[in-house]
Design a protein around this motif. Sequence first.
Motif, PDB file in Angstrom:
ATOM      1  N   TRP A 100       5.462   3.507   1.898  1.00 23.39           N
ATOM      2  CA  TRP A 100       4.841   2.588   0.937  1.00 23.39           C
ATOM      3  C   TRP A 100       3.483   3.069   0.430  1.00 23.39           C
ATOM      4  N   PRO A 121      -0.220   2.229  -1.723  1.00 23.90           N
ATOM      5  CA  PRO A 121       0.193   0.852  -1.968  1.00 23.90           C
ATOM      6  C   PRO A 121      -0.196   0.390  -3.370  1.00 23.90           C
ATOM      7  N   TRP A 180     -10.075  -1.271  -4.925  1.00 24.81           N
ATOM      8  CA  TRP A 180      -8.772  -1.910  -5.121  1.00 24.81           C
ATOM      9  C   TRP A 180      -8.775  -2.681  -6.426  1.00 24.81           C
ATOM     10  N   GLU A 235      -6.298  -9.428  -3.552  1.00 20.23           N
ATOM     11  CA  GLU A 235      -4.923  -9.681  -3.118  1.00 20.23           C
ATOM     12  C   GLU A 235      -4.198  -8.377  -2.796  1.00 20.23           C
ATOM     13  N   ALA A 236      -4.399  -7.354  -3.620  1.00 18.80           N
ATOM     14  CA  ALA A 236      -3.770  -6.049  -3.358  1.00 18.80           C
ATOM     15  C   ALA A 236      -4.275  -5.472  -2.038  1.00 18.80           C
ATOM     16  N   ARG A 244      -5.471  -7.183   0.539  1.00 17.63           N
ATOM     17  CA  ARG A 244      -4.961  -7.987   1.657  1.00 17.63           C
ATOM     18  C   ARG A 244      -3.481  -7.683   1.935  1.00 17.63           C
ATOM     19  N   SER A 245      -2.719  -7.398   0.900  1.00 15.63           N
ATOM     20  CA  SER A 245      -1.325  -7.015   1.079  1.00 15.63           C
ATOM     21  C   SER A 245      -1.243  -5.684   1.848  1.00 15.63           C
ATOM     22  N   PHE A 246      -2.097  -4.729   1.482  1.00 13.58           N
ATOM     23  CA  PHE A 246      -2.178  -3.463   2.217  1.00 13.58           C
ATOM     24  C   PHE A 246      -2.552  -3.712   3.674  1.00 13.58           C
ATOM     25  N   GLU A 257      -2.026  -6.222   5.575  1.00 16.99           N
ATOM     26  CA  GLU A 257      -0.887  -6.735   6.354  1.00 16.99           C
ATOM     27  C   GLU A 257       0.008  -5.589   6.829  1.00 16.99           C
ATOM     28  N   ARG A 258       0.250  -4.624   5.954  1.00 18.98           N
ATOM     29  CA  ARG A 258       1.090  -3.480   6.319  1.00 18.98           C
ATOM     30  C   ARG A 258       0.380  -2.526   7.274  1.00 18.98           C
TER      31      ARG A 258
END
Length: 92
Positions: free
Chosen positions: A29, A32, A54, A58-59, A61-63, A65-66
């Motif tokens: 991924w 990201p 970034w 939101e982008a 925070r999504s990263f 999480e991964r």
Amino acid sequence: MAVIVTVEIPGGTQQQYERTNDRITTESWFPPPGFIAHAAGPDGTGGWRVVDLWESEEAFRSFLERATPIFQETGMPPVIPRIDPLVNVVVR
């Protein structure tokens, strides 16, 4: 809105950073969505600093999480990122 994400890692080492960065950048991924740029280096006090750009919080925070399981796997200490608005970037 684009953001600057700064992470201070007190006591963090170059070896920890490189091990973690190597794991993240080999993930299927990566890069990201929303990732713009990344820089890292010693913080001058015996720790490590990471600065990312970034497209949005939101982008990022999504990263996060991964990436959090990878941080845990590689022994990175828990940190709280500082998130600030990004107004301008100049690259030569």
